[in-house]
Design a protein around this motif. Sequence first.
Motif, PDB file in Angstrom:
ATOM      1  N   ARG A   1       0.854  -1.122  -0.285  1.00 30.36           N
ATOM      2  CA  ARG A   1      -0.241  -0.113  -0.045  1.00 30.36           C
ATOM      3  C   ARG A   1       0.876   1.231  -0.072  1.00 30.36           C
ATOM      4  NH1 ARG A   1      -3.579  -0.451   5.221  1.00 30.36           N
ATOM      5  NH2 ARG A   1      -4.246   1.711   4.468  1.00 30.36           N
ATOM      6  N   ARG A   2       2.088   1.188   0.734  1.00 28.11           N
ATOM      7  CA  ARG A   2       2.770   2.515   0.875  1.00 28.11           C
ATOM      8  C   ARG A   2       3.989   2.486  -0.259  1.00 28.11           C
ATOM      9  NH1 ARG A   2       3.005   1.185   7.370  1.00 28.11           N
ATOM     10  NH2 ARG A   2       0.924   1.666   7.783  1.00 28.11           N
ATOM     11  N   GLY A   3       4.115   1.408  -0.938  1.00 26.70           N
ATOM     12  CA  GLY A   3       5.073   1.371  -1.768  1.00 26.70           C
ATOM     13  C   GLY A   3       6.709   1.397  -1.304  1.00 26.70           C
ATOM     14  N   ARG A   4       6.824   1.263   0.160  1.00 28.52           N
ATOM     15  CA  ARG A   4       8.231   1.410   0.604  1.00 28.52           C
ATOM     16  C   ARG A   4       8.123   0.469   2.034  1.00 28.52           C
ATOM     17  NH1 ARG A   4       7.937   5.087   4.750  1.00 28.52           N
ATOM     18  NH2 ARG A   4       6.233   6.434   4.592  1.00 28.52           N
ATOM     19  N   THR A   5       9.292   0.123   2.531  1.00 29.57           N
ATOM     20  CA  THR A   5       9.374  -0.455   3.991  1.00 29.57           C
ATOM     21  C   THR A   5      10.584   0.447   4.753  1.00 29.57           C
ATOM     22  OG1 THR A   5       9.779  -2.247   5.364  1.00 29.57           O
ATOM     23  CG2 THR A   5      10.767  -2.264   3.389  1.00 29.57           C
ATOM     24  N   THR A   6      10.531   0.399   5.988  1.00 30.21           N
ATOM     25  CA  THR A   6      11.848   0.831   6.583  1.00 30.21           C
ATOM     26  C   THR A   6      12.621  -0.216   7.168  1.00 30.21           C
ATOM     27  OG1 THR A   6      10.345   1.536   8.465  1.00 30.21           O
ATOM     28  CG2 THR A   6      10.970   3.301   6.972  1.00 30.21           C
ATOM     29  N   THR A   7      12.363  -1.536   6.748  1.00 33.98           N
ATOM     30  CA  THR A   7      12.899  -2.469   7.587  1.00 33.98           C
ATOM     31  C   THR A   7      14.208  -2.984   6.774  1.00 33.98           C
ATOM     32  OG1 THR A   7      11.776  -4.237   6.232  1.00 33.98           O
ATOM     33  CG2 THR A   7      10.797  -3.454   8.152  1.00 33.98           C
ATOM     34  N   ILE A   8      14.903  -1.877   6.505  1.00 30.78           N
ATOM     35  CA  ILE A   8      16.268  -2.103   5.685  1.00 30.78           C
ATOM     36  C   ILE A   8      17.428  -1.788   6.382  1.00 30.78           C
ATOM     37  CG2 ILE A   8      14.904  -1.590   3.536  1.00 30.78           C
ATOM     38  CD1 ILE A   8      15.867   1.254   3.758  1.00 30.78           C
ATOM     39  N   GLN A   9      17.731  -1.501   7.609  1.00 30.71           N
ATOM     40  CA  GLN A   9      18.587  -0.884   8.638  1.00 30.71           C
ATOM     41  C   GLN A   9      19.889  -1.920   8.491  1.00 30.71           C
ATOM     42  OE1 GLN A   9      18.632   2.418   8.961  1.00 30.71           O
ATOM     43  NE2 GLN A   9      16.740   2.386   7.784  1.00 30.71           N
ATOM     44  N   SER A  10      19.404  -3.143   8.766  1.00 34.86           N
ATOM     45  CA  SER A  10      20.607  -4.138   9.141  1.00 34.86           C
ATOM     46  C   SER A  10      20.802  -5.016   7.777  1.00 34.86           C
ATOM     47  CB  SER A  10      20.032  -5.155  10.200  1.00 34.86           C
ATOM     48  OG  SER A  10      18.844  -5.777   9.921  1.00 34.86           O
ATOM     49  N   GLY A  11      20.111  -5.071   7.049  1.00 34.13           N
ATOM     50  CA  GLY A  11      20.304  -5.999   5.857  1.00 34.13           C
ATOM     51  C   GLY A  11      19.897  -7.457   6.010  1.00 34.13           C
ATOM     52  N   LEU A  12      19.479  -7.795   7.387  1.00 34.04           N
ATOM     53  CA  LEU A  12      19.021  -9.177   7.782  1.00 34.04           C
ATOM     54  C   LEU A  12      17.616  -9.380   7.427  1.00 34.04           C
ATOM     55  CD1 LEU A  12      21.265  -9.219  11.023  1.00 34.04           C
ATOM     56  CD2 LEU A  12      22.079 -10.114   8.778  1.00 34.04           C
TER      57      LEU A  12
END
Length: 246
Positions: free
Chosen positions: A127-138
Amino acid sequence: MSAIGHYLEAAGLPTVSISLIRLHSEKMHPPRALWVPYELGRPLGVPNDAAFQTRVLRAALALLERTDGPILEDHSEDAPNRAKDDADDGMFCPVSFPPPAADESPSAILKREISGLKPWQALAVERRGRTTTIQSGLAIEAIADHFAAMAEGTAPAGSTLEGVPPAEAFKRMLDDLLAFYQEAATAQPGQTASHAEVSVWFWGETQAGKLLLACRDRAREGEYADLRFITERLMIPRVAREKLNL
């Protein structure tokens, strides 16, 4: 920003900053700073409230008239989503978590919880076209394994991410886990839970919150001493600490 302020002031440019961590500002002695009692990442309090944000900005800019620095002034107005009524009714979670089996490990409980939330988190991303779960790369499951091991005191010392200091690696994984739960909890159509409500739900009702509190206890006991500042000062939002007495 406090350090940059000193350089700009030396060049003749008056500065003012908004401080989210008062201890840092006390040590840095910025030329002018307004400390606000809001969560990290929300220096103006809450999104989509222009009137409130304007009052915060005006309070900060008013310090430019002062010449008796260094100045560290407290802003006493609470953000609307920290008001008592915002979190009293709780929120509706899109997933019901069954009680764990007697022999179920903390890691298994957490992974089952994450598995139940994954469709909702995926919907939020769509729905939002993005996620912020990208900090660790895990992957979120790898993060779950690490925090479960930490809670049990079996995680190896040192950094989980190559070339990243342990405290920074912990913070990146923490941010990803919190973002995953935030996105999943607010994906359901018609869900209007505030950030404060989601925080109280996460820290009070989820297995992830329980394991992170256990990680904090381990750090207090000295097993992960290099993480103690983050787990004590930065990990739990103020609204959850106050409401749940954490």
